[in-house]
Write a protein that holds these residues in place. Structure first.
Motif, PDB file in Angstrom:
ATOM      1  N   ASP A  50      -0.991   2.864  -1.147  1.00  0.00           N
ATOM      2  CA  ASP A  50      -2.137   2.168  -1.731  1.00  0.00           C
ATOM      3  C   ASP A  50      -3.358   2.255  -0.821  1.00  0.00           C
ATOM      4  N   SER A  51      -3.195   1.893   0.444  1.00  0.00           N
ATOM      5  CA  SER A  51      -4.330   1.857   1.368  1.00  0.00           C
ATOM      6  C   SER A  51      -3.921   2.414   2.718  1.00  0.00           C
ATOM      7  N   TRP A  99      -7.275  -3.936   9.861  1.00  0.00           N
ATOM      8  CA  TRP A  99      -6.636  -3.921   8.541  1.00  0.00           C
ATOM      9  C   TRP A  99      -7.135  -5.073   7.663  1.00  0.00           C
ATOM     10  N   PHE A 143      -9.607  -4.870   4.562  1.00  0.00           N
ATOM     11  CA  PHE A 143      -9.217  -4.593   3.176  1.00  0.00           C
ATOM     12  C   PHE A 143      -9.309  -5.861   2.327  1.00  0.00           C
ATOM     13  N   SER A 144      -9.005  -6.998   2.914  1.00  0.00           N
ATOM     14  CA  SER A 144      -9.062  -8.261   2.170  1.00  0.00           C
ATOM     15  C   SER A 144     -10.496  -8.713   1.934  1.00  0.00           C
ATOM     16  N   LEU A 187     -14.158   0.529  -2.084  1.00  0.00           N
ATOM     17  CA  LEU A 187     -12.920   1.282  -1.934  1.00  0.00           C
ATOM     18  C   LEU A 187     -12.807   1.967  -0.577  1.00  0.00           C
ATOM     19  N   ASN A 190      -9.039   2.509   0.384  1.00  0.00           N
ATOM     20  CA  ASN A 190      -8.192   2.005  -0.691  1.00  0.00           C
ATOM     21  C   ASN A 190      -7.989   3.168  -1.643  1.00  0.00           C
ATOM     22  N   THR A 242      -5.800   3.805  -3.982  1.00  0.00           N
ATOM     23  CA  THR A 242      -5.553   3.517  -5.393  1.00  0.00           C
ATOM     24  C   THR A 242      -6.871   3.501  -6.148  1.00  0.00           C
ATOM     25  N   ARG A 243      -7.868   2.840  -5.586  1.00  0.00           N
ATOM     26  CA  ARG A 243      -9.185   2.813  -6.221  1.00  0.00           C
ATOM     27  C   ARG A 243      -9.852   4.182  -6.168  1.00  0.00           C
TER      28      ARG A 243
END
Length: 412
Positions: A183-184, A202, A205-206, A213, A250, A252-253
């Protein structure tokens, strides 16, 4: 009557052609999963040398594990909910083996949560990575798993991508297309050194909003001495561009978004965008894939999160005088030794940090055997602008090492 016969014949021809088209698509899709590799336009499947890992991670990426060179002993996670894992990717070609291992050493030394390393390297470097990483003591090995992949570019134009800027550097552009089950990921150049836990990076990401993205730091803080706004012959992000040495992705995006561009009136997917972009701008770009990323985010600024320069601190931030305000306040979080400064005498402060981490032996007192010798060397570098700001190099590192020392003593 003849009209009906002609109409019937036309319908028959269209039906046959449609059937052939569908068959061809299915055949192409199947070929992508066979040992014969992709047809033109697809990827050359990377070989994979697997490090020790949990069962869940041994399936990353599923499609490429048909090309395993050697798979190290896999450890079953023992069932239950899998432990959260941070993914870190790096690319190593040429003589970057030792430099990349030192980067990995800095990452696993301080990490809190478990790391999964995705190491993309030329085939002749695989054995070196496996030998060194598997030789590290068990209390360090238990903090990470890894897989070593061969360098992999689209079959068409592979040579052109490989030689863009530096050997293999543009591999990062294709991570969303190769690591399809991830995913990321945090991508870093091989000349990166973590001075605090990867976990803190990390957490960005949140902080992503619904459109962001990727995350990177600005190329420069001071426009008067920045490169992009003075010399670039192509569009770039923001006031001074972005530096891709540390990049949160990210994926997935990235795989699902349609990116606006200056070539088509409609958005293009990531895999559709890269080659046309290279063909249009290849005579105007200087820094290879980083320039392409600047062009992409120039037209899609809502997709990018900027983080402060202390997360990607380079010689440019001190070579002409200190110009990274966040580092002056809280210290350097991530050191980026571009310009080859770890391996020459031009910026001895950067070289001192690199050599201190490289020479440190796991398990020894990190204050006595890493921080103290480093501070002695930094005092010898005060004749340079970067050396004059030597306290920035150890401000955050000393906190990380103190915490590491306390953790080690508590573990005993």
């Amino acid at each position: 009557m003849q009209r009906y016969i002609r109409a019937l014949m036309l319908c028959t021809v269209f039906a046959v052609l449609s059937g052939l088209y569908v068959y061809n698509k299915l055949l192409y899709s199947d070929v992508m999963l066979t040992r014969n590799g992709p047809k033109r336009g697809g990827f050359i499947p990377p070989k994979v040398s697997g490090g020790r890992g949990d069962k869940s991670q041994s399936e990353i990426p599923q499609r490429y594990h048909r090309y395993i060179m050697r798979q190290r002993g896999q450890l079953d996670s023992g069932g239950g909910r899998p432990e959260p894992v941070m993914h870190l990717a790096v690319v190593a070609c040429g003589d970057r083996l030792e430099e990349t291992l030192t980067m990995i050493k800095s990452a696993v030394l301080f990490c809190i949560k478990r790391l999964y390393l995705h190491i993309f390297a030329e085939d002749q470097l695989h054995a070196g990575f496996i030998e060194v990483l598997d030789s590290w003591p068990e209390f360090i090995r238990s903090k990470f798993n890894y897989t070593v992949y061969s360098i992999s570019f689209p079959n068409e134009n592979a040579a052109e991508w490989k030689k863009l800027f530096k050997p293999c550097a543009s591999q990062r552009l294709f991570l969303p297309l190769i690591l399809k089950n991830v995913d990321s990921v945090v991508y870093v150049d091989s000349d990166i050194l973590f001075l605090q836990p990867v976990d803190h990076l990390w957490t960005f990401f949140s902080h992503f909003n619904s459109s962001q993205l990727a995350a990177m730091a600005p190329e420069h803080e001071e426009p008067r001495i920045a490169w992009y706004n003075r010399f670039a012959r192509h569009p770039f992000y923001g006031r001074t561009g972005i530096n891709s040495g540390v990049m949160l992705m990210n994926m997935t995006r990235m795989r699902s978004v349609f990116f606006m561009n200056d070539m088509t009136p409609v958005g293009l997917r990531w895999e559709e965008l890269l080659m046309p972009l290279l063909q249009k701008y290849k005579l105007n770009i200087t820094w290879g894939d980083q320039d392409l990323l600047n062009i992409i985010f120039h037209y899609n600024p809502e997709c990018l999160l900027e983080f402060p320069c202390q997360w990607n601190y380079r010689p440019d931030h001190c070579i002409y005088g200190s110009n990274c305000a966040s580092a002056e306040e809280d210290g350097i979080y991530i050191l980026h030794g571009n310009r080859g400064v770890y391996h020459d005498r031009k910026q001895p402060a950067f070289r001192a940090v690199y050599e201190a981490i490289q020479k440190y032996s796991f398990g020894s007192d990190p204050i006595k055997h890493l921080l103290d010798p480093l501070e002695e060397e930094l005092l010898k570098a005060t004749h340079t602008y970067c050396g004059k700001t030597h306290r920035l190099f150890t401000m955050r590192l000393s906190q990380s090492l103190t915490h590491l020392n306390k953790t080690a003593q508590h573990g005993r």
